[in-house]
Design an enzyme around this catalytic site. Structure first.
Site, short mmCIF file in Angstrom:
data_model
loop_
_atom_site.label_atom_id
_atom_site.label_comp_id
_atom_site.label_asym_id
_atom_site.label_seq_id
_atom_site.Cartn_x
_atom_site.Cartn_y
_atom_site.Cartn_z
N THR A 136 0.83 -1.20 0.00
CA THR A 136 0.00 0.00 0.00
C THR A 136 0.86 1.25 0.00
OG1 THR A 136 -1.90 1.09 1.05
CG2 THR A 136 -0.26 0.15 2.52
N LYS A 137 0.36 2.26 -0.70
CA LYS A 137 1.00 3.58 -0.71
C LYS A 137 0.72 4.25 0.63
CE LYS A 137 0.61 6.16 -4.35
NZ LYS A 137 0.08 7.07 -5.38
N ILE A 138 1.71 4.95 1.16
CA ILE A 138 1.55 5.64 2.45
C ILE A 138 2.35 6.94 2.40
CG2 ILE A 138 3.50 4.42 3.53
CD1 ILE A 138 1.83 4.37 6.13
#
Length: 129
Positions: A78-80
């Protein structure tokens, strides 16, 4: 929301994830996946704290989906954005996966707080926290 070109053996659903959990449940009823990948990002407002909180909210939704639909030992990416809630989210992911590491793509600007969490080894039978 941006459209995406089709990729062989990839199921792509374009929807507002916050309002379409039932669509995912009905589409993927009892199916499990090797990988859940989230490249979601909210429209930036320019306030770093607000932008960070908004992306963490999307990260939490994507983690909830991963926990529901991923196979044992599966992968979650996931992008964070780095910020105030990042460590708490990291701990939530670590609870569900054997290995969680940060990855910053070479294409990402050096001054950008954008990163990815790459999580390996989904631990089955744990309740979502």
């Amino acid at each position: 929301m941006q459209k995406m070109s089709s990729i062989p053996n990839v199921i792509f659903i374009l929807c507002d994830i916050a309002n379409n959990i039932e669509l995912l449940n009905s589409t993927f009823d009892k199916k499990k996946f090797d990988v859940v990948l989230s490249d979601m990002a909210p429209k930036a407002c320019g306030n770093k704290q607000v932008d960070h909180a908004n992306i963490i909210n999307l990260c939490e939704m994507s983690l909830e989906i991963a926990v529901k639909f991923i196979k044992p030992n599966g992968i979650f990416i996931t992008k964070i954005l780095q910020g105030e809630y990042e460590k708490e989210f990291y701990q939530s992911v670590k609870y569900h996966f054997n290995s969680v590491k940060y990855f910053k793509p070479k294409a990402s600007r050096k001054d950008s707080s954008e990163m990815y969490l790459v999580s390996l080894g989904f631990k089955e039978n744990l309740e979502y926290i």
